[in-house]
Scaffold this motif. Sequence first.
Motif, PDB file in Angstrom:
ATOM      1  N   GLY A 182       0.654  -1.366  -0.120  1.00 14.39           N
ATOM      2  CA  GLY A 182       0.089   0.086   0.001  1.00 14.39           C
ATOM      3  C   GLY A 182       0.759   1.434  -0.126  1.00 14.39           C
ATOM      4  O   GLY A 182       0.470   2.311  -0.719  1.00 14.39           O
ATOM      5  N   VAL A 183       1.970   1.319   0.748  1.00 14.06           N
ATOM      6  CA  VAL A 183       2.826   2.454   0.774  1.00 14.06           C
ATOM      7  C   VAL A 183       3.407   2.702  -0.774  1.00 14.06           C
ATOM      8  O   VAL A 183       3.475   3.728  -1.233  1.00 14.06           O
ATOM      9  CB  VAL A 183       3.947   2.153   1.698  1.00 14.06           C
ATOM     10  CG1 VAL A 183       5.183   3.265   1.302  1.00 14.06           C
ATOM     11  CG2 VAL A 183       3.413   2.176   3.065  1.00 14.06           C
ATOM     12  N   VAL A 184       3.750   1.479  -1.380  1.00 14.21           N
ATOM     13  CA  VAL A 184       4.285   1.886  -2.803  1.00 14.21           C
ATOM     14  C   VAL A 184       3.375   2.348  -3.810  1.00 14.21           C
ATOM     15  O   VAL A 184       3.549   3.171  -4.454  1.00 14.21           O
ATOM     16  CB  VAL A 184       5.056   0.314  -3.335  1.00 14.21           C
ATOM     17  CG1 VAL A 184       5.350   0.718  -4.607  1.00 14.21           C
ATOM     18  CG2 VAL A 184       6.047   0.124  -2.463  1.00 14.21           C
ATOM     19  N   GLU A 185       2.005   1.774  -3.572  1.00 10.36           N
ATOM     20  CA  GLU A 185       1.056   2.260  -4.578  1.00 10.36           C
ATOM     21  C   GLU A 185       0.662   3.596  -4.174  1.00 10.36           C
ATOM     22  O   GLU A 185       0.394   4.383  -5.105  1.00 10.36           O
ATOM     23  CB  GLU A 185      -0.138   1.115  -4.314  1.00 10.36           C
ATOM     24  CG  GLU A 185      -0.103  -0.057  -4.687  1.00 10.36           C
ATOM     25  CD  GLU A 185      -1.307  -1.070  -4.553  1.00 10.36           C
ATOM     26  OE1 GLU A 185      -2.062  -0.571  -3.875  1.00 10.36           O
ATOM     27  OE2 GLU A 185      -1.204  -2.040  -5.184  1.00 10.36           O
ATOM     28  N   GLU A 186       0.610   4.108  -3.029  1.00  7.80           N
ATOM     29  CA  GLU A 186       0.529   5.543  -2.738  1.00  7.80           C
ATOM     30  C   GLU A 186       1.331   6.231  -3.236  1.00  7.80           C
ATOM     31  O   GLU A 186       1.298   7.470  -3.854  1.00  7.80           O
ATOM     32  CB  GLU A 186       0.166   5.494  -1.441  1.00  7.80           C
ATOM     33  CG  GLU A 186      -0.135   6.907  -0.634  1.00  7.80           C
ATOM     34  CD  GLU A 186       0.010   7.252   0.641  1.00  7.80           C
ATOM     35  OE1 GLU A 186      -0.302   8.329   1.293  1.00  7.80           O
ATOM     36  OE2 GLU A 186       0.011   6.038   1.449  1.00  7.80           O
ATOM     37  N   TRP A 187       2.770   5.879  -3.172  1.00  9.99           N
ATOM     38  CA  TRP A 187       3.553   6.587  -3.620  1.00  9.99           C
ATOM     39  C   TRP A 187       3.897   6.855  -5.386  1.00  9.99           C
ATOM     40  O   TRP A 187       3.889   7.702  -5.780  1.00  9.99           O
ATOM     41  CB  TRP A 187       4.788   5.963  -3.342  1.00  9.99           C
ATOM     42  CG  TRP A 187       6.158   6.606  -4.052  1.00  9.99           C
ATOM     43  CD1 TRP A 187       6.873   7.722  -3.844  1.00  9.99           C
ATOM     44  CD2 TRP A 187       7.110   5.899  -5.031  1.00  9.99           C
ATOM     45  NE1 TRP A 187       8.097   7.834  -4.629  1.00  9.99           N
ATOM     46  CE2 TRP A 187       8.224   6.746  -5.247  1.00  9.99           C
ATOM     47  CE3 TRP A 187       7.064   4.496  -5.890  1.00  9.99           C
ATOM     48  CZ2 TRP A 187       9.157   6.522  -6.277  1.00  9.99           C
ATOM     49  CZ3 TRP A 187       7.884   4.145  -6.768  1.00  9.99           C
ATOM     50  CH2 TRP A 187       9.136   5.076  -6.974  1.00  9.99           C
ATOM     51  N   LEU A 188       3.119   5.744  -5.902  1.00 13.81           N
ATOM     52  CA  LEU A 188       2.855   5.728  -7.463  1.00 13.81           C
ATOM     53  C   LEU A 188       1.927   6.834  -7.937  1.00 13.81           C
ATOM     54  O   LEU A 188       2.120   7.597  -8.674  1.00 13.81           O
ATOM     55  CB  LEU A 188       2.824   4.397  -8.038  1.00 13.81           C
ATOM     56  CG  LEU A 188       4.101   3.566  -7.829  1.00 13.81           C
ATOM     57  CD1 LEU A 188       3.400   1.964  -8.119  1.00 13.81           C
ATOM     58  CD2 LEU A 188       5.195   3.728  -8.743  1.00 13.81           C
ATOM     59  N   SER A 189       0.806   6.812  -7.055  1.00 15.62           N
ATOM     60  CA  SER A 189      -0.191   7.654  -7.561  1.00 15.62           C
ATOM     61  C   SER A 189      -0.087   8.963  -7.148  1.00 15.62           C
ATOM     62  O   SER A 189      -0.596   9.959  -7.703  1.00 15.62           O
ATOM     63  CB  SER A 189      -1.524   7.223  -6.827  1.00 15.62           C
ATOM     64  OG  SER A 189      -1.480   7.288  -5.488  1.00 15.62           O
ATOM     65  N   GLU A 190       0.832   9.439  -6.020  1.00 13.15           N
ATOM     66  CA  GLU A 190       1.006  10.690  -5.715  1.00 13.15           C
ATOM     67  C   GLU A 190       1.835  11.411  -6.645  1.00 13.15           C
ATOM     68  O   GLU A 190       1.536  12.837  -6.979  1.00 13.15           O
ATOM     69  CB  GLU A 190       1.598  10.787  -4.243  1.00 13.15           C
ATOM     70  CG  GLU A 190       2.115  11.936  -3.712  1.00 13.15           C
ATOM     71  CD  GLU A 190       2.853  11.948  -2.299  1.00 13.15           C
ATOM     72  OE1 GLU A 190       2.909  12.942  -1.625  1.00 13.15           O
ATOM     73  OE2 GLU A 190       3.189  10.737  -1.734  1.00 13.15           O
ATOM     74  N   PHE A 191       2.754  10.806  -7.135  1.00 11.32           N
ATOM     75  CA  PHE A 191       3.643  11.570  -8.093  1.00 11.32           C
ATOM     76  C   PHE A 191       2.849  11.961  -9.320  1.00 11.32           C
ATOM     77  O   PHE A 191       3.179  12.794  -9.977  1.00 11.32           O
ATOM     78  CB  PHE A 191       5.024  10.914  -8.513  1.00 11.32           C
ATOM     79  CG  PHE A 191       6.045  11.423  -9.238  1.00 11.32           C
ATOM     80  CD1 PHE A 191       6.569  12.484  -8.704  1.00 11.32           C
ATOM     81  CD2 PHE A 191       6.144  11.042 -10.508  1.00 11.32           C
ATOM     82  CE1 PHE A 191       7.738  13.066  -9.423  1.00 11.32           C
ATOM     83  CE2 PHE A 191       7.151  11.667 -11.363  1.00 11.32           C
ATOM     84  CZ  PHE A 191       7.825  12.657 -10.939  1.00 11.32           C
TER      85      PHE A 191
END
Length: 419
Positions: free
Chosen positions: A7-16
Amino acid sequence: MFTSEKGVVEEWLSEFKTLPETSLPNYATNLKEKSSLVSSLYKVIQEPQSELLEPVCHQLFEFYRSGEEQLLRFTLQFLPELIWCYLAVSASRNVHSSGCIEALLLGVYNLEIVDKQGHSKVLSFTIPSLSKPSVYHEPSSIGSMALTESALSQHGLSKVVYSGPHPQREMLTAQNRFEVLTFLLLCYNAALTYMPRVSLQSLCQICSRICVCGYPRQHVRKYKGISSRVPVSSGFMVQMLTGIYFAFYNGEWDLAQKALDDIIYRAQLELYPEPLLVANAIQASLPHGAMRSSKEGTRCIQVEITPTSSRISRNAVTSMSIRGHRWKRHEQPDNNNDTTELGILVIPEISVTNVAGERTGNGEKGRTLGEIDAQHIQGVQETATDPRTESKGLPEIRRQKSVRKMMEDGINSPGRVQF
Protein backbone atom coordinates in the motif's frame (compact mmCIF):
# COMPACT_ATOMS: atom_id res chain seq x y z
CA MET A 1 5.73 -8.55 0.70
CA PHE A 2 3.17 -7.43 3.23
CA THR A 3 -0.03 -5.64 2.33
CA SER A 4 0.98 -2.51 4.25
CA GLU A 5 4.24 -2.25 2.32
CA LYS A 6 2.41 -2.76 -0.95
CA GLY A 7 0.00 0.00 0.00
CA VAL A 8 2.88 2.42 0.70
CA VAL A 9 4.35 1.80 -2.75
CA GLU A 10 1.01 2.19 -4.52
CA GLU A 11 0.34 5.46 -2.70
CA TRP A 12 3.77 6.71 -3.76
CA LEU A 13 3.09 5.81 -7.39
CA SER A 14 -0.23 7.63 -7.48
CA GLU A 15 0.98 10.68 -5.57
CA PHE A 16 3.67 11.58 -8.07
CA LYS A 17 1.32 11.35 -11.06
CA THR A 18 -0.95 14.09 -9.70
CA LEU A 19 1.86 16.32 -8.44
CA PRO A 20 2.28 19.75 -10.16
CA GLU A 21 5.76 20.76 -11.31
CA THR A 22 5.91 23.71 -8.92
CA SER A 23 5.71 21.35 -5.94
CA LEU A 24 8.65 19.15 -7.02
CA PRO A 25 11.29 20.78 -4.73
CA ASN A 26 9.18 20.37 -1.58
CA TYR A 27 8.17 16.86 -2.60
CA ALA A 28 11.82 15.87 -3.15
CA THR A 29 12.86 17.29 0.22
CA ASN A 30 10.22 15.31 2.11
CA LEU A 31 10.78 12.14 0.12
CA LYS A 32 14.17 11.25 1.63
CA GLU A 33 12.64 11.24 5.13
CA LYS A 34 10.20 8.42 4.28
CA SER A 35 12.22 5.45 5.51
CA SER A 36 9.25 3.07 5.25
CA LEU A 37 8.91 3.87 1.55
CA VAL A 38 12.61 3.20 0.91
CA SER A 39 12.52 -0.20 2.62
CA SER A 40 9.35 -1.13 0.69
CA LEU A 41 10.97 -0.18 -2.63
CA TYR A 42 13.98 -2.40 -1.81
CA LYS A 43 11.65 -5.36 -1.32
CA VAL A 44 9.93 -4.67 -4.64
CA ILE A 45 13.28 -4.61 -6.47
CA GLN A 46 14.42 -7.82 -4.80
CA GLU A 47 11.37 -9.67 -6.14
CA PRO A 48 11.75 -9.96 -9.93
CA GLN A 49 8.26 -11.46 -10.28
CA SER A 50 6.53 -8.60 -8.43
CA GLU A 51 3.76 -6.84 -10.32
CA LEU A 52 4.93 -3.49 -8.92
CA LEU A 53 8.46 -3.79 -10.30
CA GLU A 54 7.70 -2.33 -13.72
CA PRO A 55 5.81 0.81 -12.52
CA VAL A 56 8.46 1.36 -9.81
CA CYS A 57 11.28 1.27 -12.39
CA HIS A 58 9.35 3.62 -14.65
CA GLN A 59 8.80 6.14 -11.85
CA LEU A 60 12.44 5.95 -10.74
CA PHE A 61 13.45 6.83 -14.30
CA GLU A 62 11.00 9.76 -14.27
CA PHE A 63 12.71 10.96 -11.09
CA TYR A 64 16.11 10.76 -12.73
CA ARG A 65 15.23 12.78 -15.80
CA SER A 66 13.13 15.37 -13.94
CA GLY A 67 16.16 17.61 -13.43
CA GLU A 68 15.63 17.86 -9.67
CA GLU A 69 18.89 17.00 -7.93
CA GLN A 70 17.34 15.35 -4.88
CA LEU A 71 15.06 13.17 -7.00
CA LEU A 72 18.07 12.09 -9.04
CA ARG A 73 19.92 11.04 -5.85
CA PHE A 74 16.82 9.21 -4.66
CA THR A 75 17.03 6.99 -7.74
CA LEU A 76 20.80 6.57 -7.43
CA GLN A 77 20.55 5.05 -3.96
CA PHE A 78 18.89 1.93 -5.45
CA LEU A 79 21.55 1.51 -8.14
CA PRO A 80 23.64 -1.22 -6.37
CA GLU A 81 20.53 -3.33 -5.74
CA LEU A 82 19.34 -2.85 -9.33
CA ILE A 83 22.75 -3.94 -10.68
CA TRP A 84 22.73 -7.05 -8.50
CA CYS A 85 19.22 -8.03 -9.56
CA TYR A 86 20.15 -7.63 -13.23
CA LEU A 87 23.36 -9.68 -12.88
CA ALA A 88 21.59 -12.39 -10.87
CA VAL A 89 18.84 -12.73 -13.49
CA SER A 90 21.41 -12.70 -16.31
CA ALA A 91 23.45 -15.45 -14.61
CA SER A 92 20.32 -17.60 -14.29
CA ARG A 93 19.59 -16.97 -18.01
CA ASN A 94 16.08 -15.69 -17.24
CA VAL A 95 16.48 -12.49 -19.20
CA HIS A 96 12.75 -11.84 -19.75
CA SER A 97 12.12 -11.15 -16.06
CA SER A 98 14.72 -8.31 -15.98
CA GLY A 99 13.43 -6.23 -18.90
CA CYS A 100 12.24 -3.26 -16.80
CA ILE A 101 15.47 -3.20 -14.74
CA GLU A 102 17.56 -3.31 -17.90
CA ALA A 103 15.53 -0.44 -19.38
CA LEU A 104 16.06 1.64 -16.23
CA LEU A 105 19.84 1.02 -16.24
CA LEU A 106 20.08 1.88 -19.94
CA GLY A 107 18.01 5.05 -19.43
CA VAL A 108 20.25 6.29 -16.62
CA TYR A 109 23.36 5.47 -18.66
CA ASN A 110 22.15 7.32 -21.78
CA LEU A 111 21.26 10.36 -19.68
CA GLU A 112 24.65 10.49 -17.98
CA ILE A 113 26.84 10.26 -21.08
CA VAL A 114 25.50 13.55 -22.51
CA ASP A 115 25.29 17.07 -21.13
CA LYS A 116 22.26 19.35 -21.03
CA GLN A 117 22.79 20.40 -24.67
CA GLY A 118 22.88 16.77 -25.82
CA HIS A 119 26.62 16.64 -26.53
CA SER A 120 28.75 13.69 -25.45
CA LYS A 121 30.60 14.14 -22.17
CA VAL A 122 34.35 13.70 -21.87
CA LEU A 123 35.41 13.26 -18.27
CA SER A 124 38.99 14.23 -17.41
CA PHE A 125 41.08 13.70 -14.32
CA THR A 126 44.56 15.11 -13.68
CA ILE A 127 46.78 12.77 -11.70
CA PRO A 128 48.16 14.79 -8.76
CA SER A 129 51.90 15.41 -8.68
CA LEU A 130 53.82 14.08 -5.70
CA SER A 131 55.94 17.25 -5.67
CA LYS A 132 52.94 19.29 -4.45
CA PRO A 133 51.62 18.76 -0.90
CA SER A 134 48.13 17.42 -0.27
CA VAL A 135 46.10 16.04 2.64
CA TYR A 136 47.58 12.63 1.91
CA HIS A 137 51.34 13.33 1.73
CA GLU A 138 54.18 15.81 2.21
CA PRO A 139 56.83 16.11 -0.54
CA SER A 140 59.63 16.39 2.05
CA SER A 141 58.89 12.89 3.37
CA ILE A 142 59.30 11.24 -0.03
CA GLY A 143 62.98 12.02 -0.59
CA SER A 144 64.60 11.96 -3.99
CA MET A 145 61.30 11.09 -5.70
CA ALA A 146 59.98 14.57 -4.95
CA LEU A 147 62.84 16.09 -6.93
CA THR A 148 62.01 13.95 -9.94
CA GLU A 149 58.31 14.82 -9.76
CA SER A 150 59.16 18.48 -9.33
CA ALA A 151 61.35 18.46 -12.42
CA LEU A 152 58.59 16.80 -14.42
CA SER A 153 55.91 19.20 -13.21
CA GLN A 154 58.03 22.20 -14.23
CA HIS A 155 58.09 20.87 -17.81
CA GLY A 156 54.31 20.50 -17.91
CA LEU A 157 54.32 16.71 -18.12
CA SER A 158 51.38 16.15 -15.75
CA LYS A 159 49.28 13.17 -16.81
CA VAL A 160 45.59 13.63 -17.59
CA VAL A 161 43.25 10.64 -17.82
CA TYR A 162 40.20 10.93 -20.08
CA SER A 163 36.97 8.92 -20.02
CA GLY A 164 34.68 9.16 -23.01
CA PRO A 165 32.97 9.94 -25.20
CA HIS A 166 30.76 6.92 -24.48
CA PRO A 167 28.45 5.57 -27.18
CA GLN A 168 24.75 5.32 -26.58
CA ARG A 169 23.34 1.83 -26.03
CA GLU A 170 19.95 0.48 -27.00
CA MET A 171 20.31 -2.86 -25.24
CA LEU A 172 22.69 -4.67 -22.89
CA THR A 173 24.67 -7.54 -24.35
CA ALA A 174 27.44 -9.76 -23.02
CA GLN A 175 29.93 -7.57 -24.88
CA ASN A 176 28.89 -4.13 -23.56
CA ARG A 177 27.33 -5.15 -20.24
CA PHE A 178 30.20 -4.27 -17.93
CA GLU A 179 31.10 -1.17 -19.87
CA VAL A 180 27.67 0.21 -19.01
CA LEU A 181 27.61 -1.10 -15.43
CA THR A 182 31.11 0.24 -14.69
CA PHE A 183 30.08 3.71 -15.84
CA LEU A 184 26.92 3.54 -13.71
CA LEU A 185 28.97 2.66 -10.63
CA LEU A 186 31.23 5.60 -11.45
CA CYS A 187 28.19 7.90 -11.35
CA TYR A 188 27.09 6.32 -8.07
CA ASN A 189 30.53 6.84 -6.51
CA ALA A 190 30.44 10.50 -7.53
CA ALA A 191 27.42 10.96 -5.23
CA LEU A 192 28.60 8.77 -2.34
CA THR A 193 28.44 11.56 0.22
CA TYR A 194 24.69 11.93 -0.38
CA MET A 195 23.85 8.24 -0.15
CA PRO A 196 22.04 7.01 3.01
CA ARG A 197 23.36 4.22 5.20
CA VAL A 198 20.95 1.66 3.77
CA SER A 199 22.42 2.25 0.31
CA LEU A 200 25.99 1.74 1.59
CA GLN A 201 24.88 -1.48 3.27
CA SER A 202 23.34 -2.65 0.01
CA LEU A 203 26.55 -1.84 -1.86
CA CYS A 204 28.73 -3.91 0.49
CA GLN A 205 26.33 -6.84 0.41
CA ILE A 206 26.00 -7.02 -3.37
CA CYS A 207 29.80 -6.74 -3.76
CA SER A 208 30.23 -9.81 -1.56
CA ARG A 209 27.52 -11.74 -3.41
CA ILE A 210 28.87 -10.93 -6.86
CA CYS A 211 32.38 -12.06 -5.89
CA VAL A 212 31.58 -15.36 -4.13
CA CYS A 213 28.51 -16.76 -5.89
CA GLY A 214 29.38 -20.06 -7.55
CA TYR A 215 32.62 -20.45 -5.56
CA PRO A 216 33.35 -22.46 -2.38
CA ARG A 217 33.25 -19.31 -0.27
CA GLN A 218 29.52 -18.98 -0.95
CA HIS A 219 28.89 -21.79 1.53
CA VAL A 220 31.04 -20.02 4.13
CA ARG A 221 29.05 -16.79 3.68
CA LYS A 222 25.78 -18.78 3.67
CA TYR A 223 24.41 -16.89 0.69
CA LYS A 224 21.25 -18.45 -0.71
CA GLY A 225 19.71 -17.86 -4.09
CA ILE A 226 21.69 -18.34 -7.27
CA SER A 227 24.59 -20.79 -7.25
CA SER A 228 26.04 -19.94 -10.67
CA ARG A 229 29.07 -17.73 -11.10
CA VAL A 230 28.56 -14.05 -11.95
CA PRO A 231 31.16 -12.75 -14.43
CA VAL A 232 32.88 -9.46 -13.53
CA SER A 233 35.43 -7.20 -15.18
CA SER A 234 38.54 -5.64 -13.70
CA GLY A 235 37.24 -2.06 -14.00
CA PHE A 236 33.93 -2.97 -12.42
CA MET A 237 35.73 -4.39 -9.36
CA VAL A 238 37.82 -1.22 -9.02
CA GLN A 239 34.63 0.86 -8.91
CA MET A 240 33.22 -1.47 -6.26
CA LEU A 241 36.35 -0.90 -4.16
CA THR A 242 35.86 2.88 -4.38
CA GLY A 243 32.46 2.64 -2.70
CA ILE A 244 33.69 0.09 -0.15
CA TYR A 245 36.58 2.34 0.85
CA PHE A 246 34.07 5.10 1.59
CA ALA A 247 31.86 2.72 3.58
CA PHE A 248 34.80 1.81 5.87
CA TYR A 249 34.89 5.31 7.34
CA ASN A 250 31.15 5.98 7.38
CA GLY A 251 29.71 3.51 9.83
CA GLU A 252 29.80 0.24 7.85
CA TRP A 253 33.12 -1.20 9.01
CA ASP A 254 32.05 -4.85 9.36
CA LEU A 255 30.22 -5.11 6.04
CA ALA A 256 32.98 -3.24 4.21
CA GLN A 257 35.65 -5.52 5.71
CA LYS A 258 33.75 -8.61 4.57
CA ALA A 259 33.26 -7.16 1.07
CA LEU A 260 36.95 -6.25 0.81
CA ASP A 261 38.00 -9.80 1.71
CA ASP A 262 35.62 -11.23 -0.89
CA ILE A 263 36.89 -8.89 -3.61
CA ILE A 264 40.50 -9.89 -2.87
CA TYR A 265 39.39 -13.54 -2.98
CA ARG A 266 37.76 -13.11 -6.40
CA ALA A 267 40.57 -10.97 -7.82
CA GLN A 268 43.10 -13.63 -6.90
CA LEU A 269 41.02 -16.28 -8.68
CA GLU A 270 40.59 -14.12 -11.78
CA LEU A 271 44.23 -12.86 -11.68
CA TYR A 272 43.12 -9.22 -12.05
CA PRO A 273 46.10 -6.95 -11.18
CA GLU A 274 44.20 -3.65 -10.85
CA PRO A 275 41.69 -4.77 -8.20
CA LEU A 276 44.44 -6.60 -6.31
CA LEU A 277 46.59 -3.47 -6.26
CA VAL A 278 43.76 -1.20 -5.05
CA ALA A 279 42.40 -3.72 -2.54
CA ASN A 280 45.80 -4.43 -0.98
CA ALA A 281 46.49 -0.69 -0.76
CA ILE A 282 43.18 -0.15 1.06
CA GLN A 283 43.84 -3.05 3.40
CA ALA A 284 47.33 -1.78 4.25
CA SER A 285 46.04 1.73 5.03
CA LEU A 286 43.24 0.67 7.37
CA PRO A 287 43.64 1.27 11.12
CA HIS A 288 43.90 -1.74 13.41
CA GLY A 289 40.55 -1.27 15.17
CA ALA A 290 37.08 -0.71 13.80
CA MET A 291 35.99 2.93 13.72
CA ARG A 292 32.74 2.68 15.66
CA SER A 293 32.61 6.40 16.37
CA SER A 294 32.21 7.27 12.69
CA LYS A 295 28.55 6.15 12.59
CA GLU A 296 27.31 9.54 13.78
CA GLY A 297 30.29 11.57 12.61
CA THR A 298 31.14 13.48 9.48
CA ARG A 299 30.75 11.56 6.25
CA CYS A 300 34.29 11.70 4.93
CA ILE A 301 37.48 9.68 4.63
CA GLN A 302 39.73 10.32 7.61
CA VAL A 303 43.46 10.84 7.03
CA GLU A 304 46.33 11.84 9.28
CA ILE A 305 48.07 15.06 8.27
CA THR A 306 51.69 15.46 9.22
CA PRO A 307 52.66 18.93 10.51
CA THR A 308 54.19 21.02 7.78
CA SER A 309 57.57 22.70 8.26
CA SER A 310 57.83 26.47 8.30
CA ARG A 311 58.12 28.02 4.88
CA ILE A 312 60.81 30.50 6.00
CA SER A 313 63.60 29.38 8.27
CA ARG A 314 64.28 31.38 11.38
CA ASN A 315 67.96 31.57 10.42
CA ALA A 316 67.24 32.70 6.88
CA VAL A 317 69.45 35.52 5.58
CA THR A 318 67.40 38.64 4.95
CA SER A 319 68.19 42.31 4.45
CA MET A 320 67.22 43.03 8.06
CA SER A 321 69.51 40.31 9.41
CA ILE A 322 72.44 41.60 7.32
CA ARG A 323 71.83 45.13 8.57
CA GLY A 324 71.70 43.90 12.16
CA HIS A 325 74.92 41.94 11.64
CA ARG A 326 76.70 45.11 10.47
CA TRP A 327 75.54 47.04 13.51
CA LYS A 328 76.85 44.34 15.82
CA ARG A 329 80.22 44.36 14.09
CA HIS A 330 80.53 48.13 14.34
CA GLU A 331 79.59 48.08 18.00
CA GLN A 332 82.05 45.30 18.87
CA PRO A 333 85.17 47.55 19.34
CA ASP A 334 83.22 49.74 21.76
CA ASN A 335 82.34 46.77 23.94
CA ASN A 336 85.92 45.54 23.91
CA ASN A 337 87.31 48.95 24.78
CA ASP A 338 84.87 49.30 27.66
CA THR A 339 86.14 46.10 29.23
CA THR A 340 89.81 46.81 28.56
CA GLU A 341 91.91 46.90 31.65
CA LEU A 342 94.11 49.90 32.35
CA GLY A 343 97.72 49.60 31.27
CA ILE A 344 97.05 47.60 28.11
CA LEU A 345 97.60 49.38 24.81
CA VAL A 346 94.96 48.93 22.14
CA ILE A 347 96.80 48.65 18.85
CA PRO A 348 95.12 50.76 16.19
CA GLU A 349 94.00 48.79 13.14
CA ILE A 350 95.82 49.66 9.95
CA SER A 351 93.74 49.04 6.84
CA VAL A 352 95.63 47.28 4.06
CA THR A 353 92.78 45.95 1.90
CA ASN A 354 90.21 48.58 2.93
CA VAL A 355 87.90 45.89 4.38
CA ALA A 356 87.45 47.20 7.90
CA GLY A 357 88.19 50.86 7.24
CA GLU A 358 86.64 53.61 5.24
CA ARG A 359 86.44 53.46 1.47
CA THR A 360 89.43 54.92 -0.29
CA GLY A 361 88.69 58.14 -2.05
CA ASN A 362 89.44 58.89 -5.68
CA GLY A 363 93.14 59.53 -6.35
CA GLU A 364 94.36 57.91 -3.14
CA LYS A 365 96.78 54.99 -3.25
CA GLY A 366 97.05 52.13 -0.84
CA ARG A 367 100.01 52.51 1.44
CA THR A 368 101.49 49.94 3.81
CA LEU A 369 103.79 49.91 6.78
CA GLY A 370 106.97 47.86 6.94
CA GLU A 371 107.98 45.43 9.62
CA ILE A 372 110.08 48.07 11.41
CA ASP A 373 107.13 50.41 11.66
CA ALA A 374 104.92 47.63 13.00
CA GLN A 375 107.55 46.68 15.60
CA HIS A 376 107.86 50.30 16.57
CA ILE A 377 104.08 50.53 17.14
CA GLN A 378 104.04 47.31 19.16
CA GLY A 379 106.86 48.61 21.38
CA VAL A 380 104.84 51.50 22.65
CA GLN A 381 103.53 50.59 26.12
CA GLU A 382 101.23 53.37 27.07
CA THR A 383 97.80 53.44 28.54
CA ALA A 384 95.03 54.33 26.05
CA THR A 385 91.32 54.62 26.26
CA ASP A 386 88.53 54.97 23.80
CA PRO A 387 88.60 58.43 22.18
CA ARG A 388 84.77 58.44 22.18
CA THR A 389 84.59 58.21 25.96
CA GLU A 390 84.08 61.24 28.14
CA SER A 391 87.55 61.02 29.80
CA LYS A 392 90.03 62.82 27.49
CA GLY A 393 92.97 63.31 29.80
CA LEU A 394 96.69 62.65 29.83
CA PRO A 395 96.69 59.13 28.28
CA GLU A 396 95.06 60.49 25.10
CA ILE A 397 97.69 63.27 24.77
CA ARG A 398 100.56 60.76 25.13
CA ARG A 399 99.01 58.56 22.44
CA GLN A 400 98.79 61.46 19.98
CA LYS A 401 102.44 62.42 20.69
CA SER A 402 103.66 58.87 20.08
CA VAL A 403 101.94 58.71 16.71
CA ARG A 404 103.28 62.15 15.73
CA LYS A 405 106.79 61.03 16.71
CA MET A 406 106.44 58.01 14.44
CA MET A 407 105.53 60.22 11.50
CA GLU A 408 108.47 62.57 12.14
CA ASP A 409 111.03 59.73 12.30
CA GLY A 410 110.91 59.36 8.55
CA ILE A 411 108.40 56.65 7.76
CA ASN A 412 108.58 56.15 3.99
CA SER A 413 105.01 54.88 3.51
CA PRO A 414 102.79 56.85 5.86
CA GLY A 415 99.53 54.87 5.54
CA ARG A 416 96.23 55.92 6.82
CA VAL A 417 95.93 54.94 10.46
CA GLN A 418 92.45 54.03 11.68
CA PHE A 419 91.54 53.97 15.33
